[in-house]
Enzyme design. Structure first.
Site: not given
Length: 626
Positions: A395, A397, A399-400, A402-404, A450
């Site tokens: 999901p 935005q 804070g899990l 996802g980008s990294s 992360d």
């Protein structure tokens, strides 16, 4: 040891003036003798031909491999040093390839007189041509595939290193170790600490084989004649390198493929060498999956020299696939990188909910940073192009990480594609590389937590002590037994806002050494240390209390306004059902631990009724990539 300076690097600037010197003055070799004695007639046309001019790949000759490097490195001049017996052969080759015949230097030796040695040949051309610029020195009888590495990368590394460069590769077997110069390299600085010319087995355990493929600064060239004046006979080039390494900084650059010395082999091995330079068939696609993570305790102190515990979760993931292709292609994901919309209103809605940043920029920035990192660390990459594509169900935005996850999966694909392992990019250093993609390339506020958990997987305790970080460049990372964790749950916003804004004010206060923030980060770190003991001791009630304390301190430092209504509402619902709850990242999600597991169903129902998604956490195990 003197380290190679690493900073903001201009990788595509034209190199300063450099000459290429090719040493081809060796006399009769094992291969030439076997060709003379061969009675099959297969090699009749090769009798008397210098080994460097024997057939190589694609109908050319062995020496053509070096000529092809001109496309990548604008050498000011290419010079050959040969002997009197073979002078005419190399003169004809030179003029046929557009080189002036004056560029072929004759050392005057014959098979009867014997060689003067590679170092003396180098000194001869330096003196005769009055060379006073940087040089690349290679042996002309090395057979390799020019597509296997980029000579321009070697030159760029040389320019950054501010020292000499010795190229090496991983020896394939003990027999090869016995016939090569071997180097020992400090991989933190890439400095060659010792050089051994064909050493005895008990001299070194290194399997890093060096060949005559060096770059020398113009300031170092006078040392060639100094070495010869102190040495008798016709010393091999490796003996010069043994002598040179203690006297001037020499840095090592790792080549992706072995180099075969034609002069060391017979006819059978020569055939094998030539066949290995044939174009490689495209490999199968490589896919790497990297999972989302939850910050269990201690966050957000990871960005402030604190301590955290983080868990990789199998619920959500990002996958990147790489496959060989003619050009480098980054494939957009139609869902996450949309370029077509049903209407202007649809474009507006997607932009409001999803923002403007998909995974395409993450892959591009990762590729750029990966190449830059390999250049600065002395890793020559094979000249292979590829297509990258990605998919993710993490999901956005909330804070899990996802980008990294996309960044780390891209790094893992690039490593596998180019044959790199943790020996090339140590696991403990990989999170720093991933972090630099987002913070330095894309300006995204982020910490190491992360990237550490996504490089390691499993459940990891992380200590980012400032002194350790300064000394080692990374923190101390410890696997914990994930099987000891109780059942956890994750709730998150179905329609989240941007998750990257929560750190901004706190970081500026910390940089000003605001006492409240500085002490808070120390307290967050102490929560992680306490949680580690609670997990190891099976004290789950204690862990739940620590998670609640973590949230309350974060609420105090960041304020309710910054945390936002949704985060506060999810925590409030959790507390009604006697569940510990805290933010696993920068906002938009909540991680919880029910003190009474029988209450999870009612908690889940209330969160879903309020419009949130709630799922049981599925822990993910340690990463198993090489």
């Amino acid at each position: 040891a003197v380290g190679m300076p690493v900073g903001i690097l201009l990788f595509f600037s034209r190199p300063e003036s450099m000459k290429l010197i090719i040493l081809v003055a060796g006399h009769s070799s094992k291969l030439e003798r076997e060709i003379r004695e061969d009675s099959s007639g297969e090699f009749a046309a090769a009798v008397g031909v210098p080994k460097a001019l024997l057939p190589g790949k694609d109908g050319g000759v062995v020496l053509d491999c070096w000529l092809e490097t001109r496309a990548r490195v604008p050498f000011s001049e290419i010079l050959l040093v040969t002997n009197a017996d073979k002078y005419k052969n190399f003169e004809r080759w030179a003029t046929a390839n557009g080189l002036p015949k004056e560029n072929v230097v004759n050392d005057g030796t014959t098979e009867a007189s014997g060689p003067i040695g590679a170092v003396a040949d180098l000194e001869l051309v330096l003196r005769r041509r009055a060379i006073s610029e940087d040089i690349m020195v290679v042996s002309g009888d090395m057979l390799f595939n020019p597509a296997s590495f980029d000579a321009g990368t070697v030159v760029r590394f040389f320019e950054m290193a501010k020292g000499e460069v010795a190229c090496y590769y991983q020896a394939r077997n003990e027999a090869e170790r016995a016939h090569r110069g071997l180097v020992e390299v400090d991989h933190s600085s890439q400095r060659v600490t010792r050089f051994f010319e064909k050493p005895a087995v008990d001299k070194t355990s290194s399997a890093l084989a060096s060949v005559v493929f060096y770059c020398f600064r113009k300031e170092t060239l006078p040392l060639v004649s100094q070495f010869l004046s102190s040495t008798a006979g016709a010393p091999a080039f490796g003996l010069f390198m043994e002598w040179l390494v203690p006297r001037t900084p020499v840095f090592g650059m790792k080549l992706p493929d072995p180099f075969d010395l034609v002069g060391d082999v017979g006819i059978a091995e020569y055939r094998q060498c030539v066949s290995k330079t044939a174009p490689r068939a495209p490999g199968q696609p490589i896919t790497r999956r990297v999972n989302a993570r939850i910050g269990l305790v201690g966050n957000p102190s990871d960005g402030f020299f604190g301590k955290t515990i983080s868990l990789s979760i199998a619920n959500y993931w990002a996958e990147v696939t790489i496959v060989e292709s003619e050009r480098v292609i980054l494939t957009r994901n139609p869902l996450n990188d949309p370029t077509e919309f049903g209407s202007l209103a649809d474009l507006h809605g997607v932009s409001v909910n999803e923002g403007y940043q998909g995974g395409l920029r993450l892959m591009q920035a990762t590729c750029k940073r990966f190449y830059q990192h390999c250049c600065s660390k002395g890793i020559a990459l094979a000249r292979r192009n590829f297509t990258l594509s990605y998919n993710t169900n993490i999901p956005r935005q909330v804070g899990l990480a996802g980008s990294s996850a996309i960044v780390t999966a891209t790094l893992e694909c690039l490593k596998a594609f180019f044959g790199l392992t943790y020996e090339d990019i140590p696991r403990e250093e990989q999170p720093n590389l991933a972090l630099s993609v987002e913070t330095e390339e894309l300006g995204i506020a982020a910490g190491l937590q992360d990237r550490v958990i996504q490089a390691y997987g499993g459940l990891v305790y992380m200590d980012f002590d400032e002194e350790v970080m300064a000394a080692k460049g990374h923190g101390t990372y410890e696997y914990l037994d994930g099987s000891k964790l109780p059942a956890l749950w994750l709730g998150y916003c179905a329609n989240p806002k941007d998750s990257g804004k929560m750190h901004s004010d706190v970081r500026s206060r910390w940089q000003r050494r605001d006492p409240e923030v500085v002490e808070a980060m120390k307290e967050f770190a102490s929560f992680a240390a306490q949680a580690r003991e609670a997990i190891l001791g099976g004290n789950m009630a204690g862990l739940a209390d620590i998670m609640d304390k973590n949230f309350e301190l974060r609420r105090k430092i960041f304020t309710d306004k910054c945390l936002g209504t949704a985060n506060l509402e999810m925590v409030s619902i959790a507390r009604k059902h006697d569940s510990a709850a805290k933010l696993p990242g920068s906002g938009g999600a909540v991680i919880g631990l029910c003190r009474d597991q029988s209450k999870f169903s009612s908690l889940k129902a209330e969160l879903e009724q309020a419009g949130y998604v709630c799922v049981p956490v599925i822990p993910n195990g340690p990463v198993k990539y090489a």
